[in-house]
Design a protein around this motif. Structure first.
Motif, mmCIF file in Angstrom:
data_model
loop_
_atom_site.group_PDB
_atom_site.id
_atom_site.type_symbol
_atom_site.label_atom_id
_atom_site.label_comp_id
_atom_site.label_asym_id
_atom_site.label_seq_id
_atom_site.Cartn_x
_atom_site.Cartn_y
_atom_site.Cartn_z
ATOM 1 N N ASP A 11 0.809 -1.223 0.000
ATOM 2 C CA ASP A 11 0.000 0.000 0.000
ATOM 3 C C ASP A 11 0.844 1.276 0.000
ATOM 4 O OD1 ASP A 11 -2.358 -1.435 0.062
ATOM 5 O OD2 ASP A 11 -2.474 -1.470 2.251
ATOM 6 N N PRO A 20 3.230 4.538 -0.666
ATOM 7 C CA PRO A 20 3.244 5.454 -1.820
ATOM 8 C C PRO A 20 4.201 5.003 -2.925
ATOM 9 C CG PRO A 20 3.263 6.696 0.225
ATOM 10 C CD PRO A 20 3.385 5.249 0.609
ATOM 11 N N ASN A 25 0.379 2.845 -3.562
ATOM 12 C CA ASN A 25 -0.127 4.124 -3.041
ATOM 13 C C ASN A 25 -1.632 4.070 -2.763
ATOM 14 O OD1 ASN A 25 -0.008 6.731 -2.169
ATOM 15 N ND2 ASN A 25 -0.116 7.644 -4.212
ATOM 16 N N ASP A 26 -2.016 3.145 -1.888
ATOM 17 C CA ASP A 26 -3.435 3.001 -1.538
ATOM 18 C C ASP A 26 -3.718 3.650 -0.187
ATOM 19 O OD1 ASP A 26 -4.811 1.646 -3.610
ATOM 20 O OD2 ASP A 26 -3.690 -0.173 -3.132
ATOM 21 N N SER A 27 -4.915 4.189 -0.042
ATOM 22 C CA SER A 27 -5.220 4.830 1.241
ATOM 23 C C SER A 27 -6.219 4.033 2.088
ATOM 24 C CB SER A 27 -5.736 6.250 1.013
ATOM 25 O OG SER A 27 -6.773 6.213 0.079
ATOM 26 N N PRO A 50 -8.104 3.125 7.034
ATOM 27 C CA PRO A 50 -6.961 3.830 6.442
ATOM 28 C C PRO A 50 -5.734 2.925 6.457
ATOM 29 C CG PRO A 50 -7.945 5.107 8.247
ATOM 30 C CD PRO A 50 -8.650 3.785 8.213
ATOM 31 N N THR A 51 -4.941 2.989 5.390
ATOM 32 C CA THR A 51 -3.723 2.154 5.355
ATOM 33 C C THR A 51 -2.751 2.623 6.440
ATOM 34 O OG1 THR A 51 -2.991 3.615 3.581
ATOM 35 C CG2 THR A 51 -3.852 1.478 2.929
ATOM 36 N N ILE A 102 -1.037 5.957 5.953
ATOM 37 C CA ILE A 102 -1.946 7.110 6.087
ATOM 38 C C ILE A 102 -2.131 7.431 7.572
ATOM 39 C CG2 ILE A 102 -4.378 7.824 5.832
ATOM 40 C CD1 ILE A 102 -2.948 8.023 3.186
ATOM 41 N N GLU A 130 4.746 7.233 6.690
ATOM 42 C CA GLU A 130 5.408 6.255 5.821
ATOM 43 C C GLU A 130 6.519 5.487 6.542
ATOM 44 O OE1 GLU A 130 6.170 8.215 2.123
ATOM 45 O OE2 GLU A 130 7.234 6.457 1.363
#
Ligand code: GRG
Length: 282
Positions: free
Chosen positions: A86, A88, A92-94, A100-101, A104, A108
């Motif tokens: 996930d 970035p 890059n998934d939220s 929320p990942t 997020i 990071e």
């Protein structure tokens, strides 16, 4: 006796959750790191891989208790891969598992570290077993999780462009990524379950092949569910949905063939086949 698979999945998942909790929380882990690790582990996803591991152990004559520790290890490894997937710099998934990942919610750097720590925890958990199966299980997990499978499949997935026209070459590349990213860990889960039951190498090979076919069918079903997402590595680039479902059906048929000899102890595994068939039909 036909197993009520959703009941089996939920009851067995509850046992897996207890084991995950027991092994994750430790006073020696910095609290912010521990929170980031726990964020995606709980309440978690479908727990297919640990429950598959336990079902394979039962099919080979073992008990759920024989397999619970290894089951937790597989889920830790799977969850680490989702956290890193996930990021970035990757997909890059939220949102993941409806929340929320990790990057997020925690940033990071902590998401990278939470993934690292979960991967190490997977090996600490499985390698710490004193039973004779431990060494083989560590080796199965390392092979499925390393450059030859999960991580290598991810690297090839990232490198895959989305402009190539459908061709046999592209179909082969997509299938190869799916084999390494998804099917290898399903196969390893079934193989490790067999090891926990001290199965013969013939039975273990059958269960491993069962897991691989199941994983390939599951991935095809997942691609069909994600039909509206713009993915570069999806079977739908090289087949229409009808033909993709046919291929999933063929993998499920081959999976079923692998376990014909297991009789009633293989009922939960047959439940997996029905479960994945339902996903592929959606
Ligand atoms: C970044 C090392 C690294 C690996 C990434 C697992 C993976 C490789 C990527 C995740 C993205 C993805 C679609 C992988 C294919 C396997 C798959 C369908 C994962 C999701 O499995 P589920 O549906 O998830 O079993 P839950 O949340 O239910 O556990």
């Amino acid at each position: 006796m036909v197993v009520d698979f959703s009941l089996y999945l939920s009851e067995t998942s509850e046992k897996v959750d207890v084991e995950l909790e027991r092994r994750l929380f430790s006073t020696e882990i910095p609290k912010d790191l521990e929170r980031a690790m726990a964020h995606l582990v709980f309440p978690g996803g479908k727990r297919l891989r640990p429950v598959l591991l336990i079902a394979a152990c039962e099919a080979a004559g073992g008990t759920q208790g024989d397999a619970i520790r290894a089951a937790a290890a597989v889920e830790f490894l799977h969850t680490y891969s989702l956290i890193h997937d996930d990021l970035p710099c990757m997909d890059n998934d939220s949102v993941r598992r409806g929340r929320p990942t990790v990057h997020i919610k925690f940033g990071e750097a902590l998401a990278v570290l939470a993934g690292d720590a979960l991967q190490a925890l997977a090996f600490e958990t499985i390698g710490g077993a004193t039973e004779s199966w431990a060494q083989g299980a560590v080796s199965d997990l390392a092979l499925a999780g390393g450059g030859r499978n999960l991580v290598g499949g991810q690297a090839d997935d990232l490198a895959m462009g989305d402009s190539d026209a459908p061709s046999a070459g592209l179909a082969g590349r997509i299938q190869s990524v799916h084999g390494r990213k998804t099917a290898a860990l399903f196969g390893a889960s079934a193989s490790i379950g067999a090891r926990c039951a001290l199965a013969s190498s013939q039975d273990r090979t059958r269960l491993e092949r069962f897991g691989r076919h199941l994983g390939l069918a599951f991935q095809i079903g997942d691609d069909c569910l994600d039909r509206d997402k713009k993915e570069s590595c999806t079977i739908l680039r090289v087949r229409d949905e009808r033909s993709a479902r046919q291929l999933a059906g063929e993998h499920l048929r081959l999976a079923a063939e692998e376990i014909t000899g297991f009789g009633s102890s293989g009922e939960a595994l047959r439940g997996f086949i029905r479960f994945v068939a339902e996903i592929s039909a959606k």
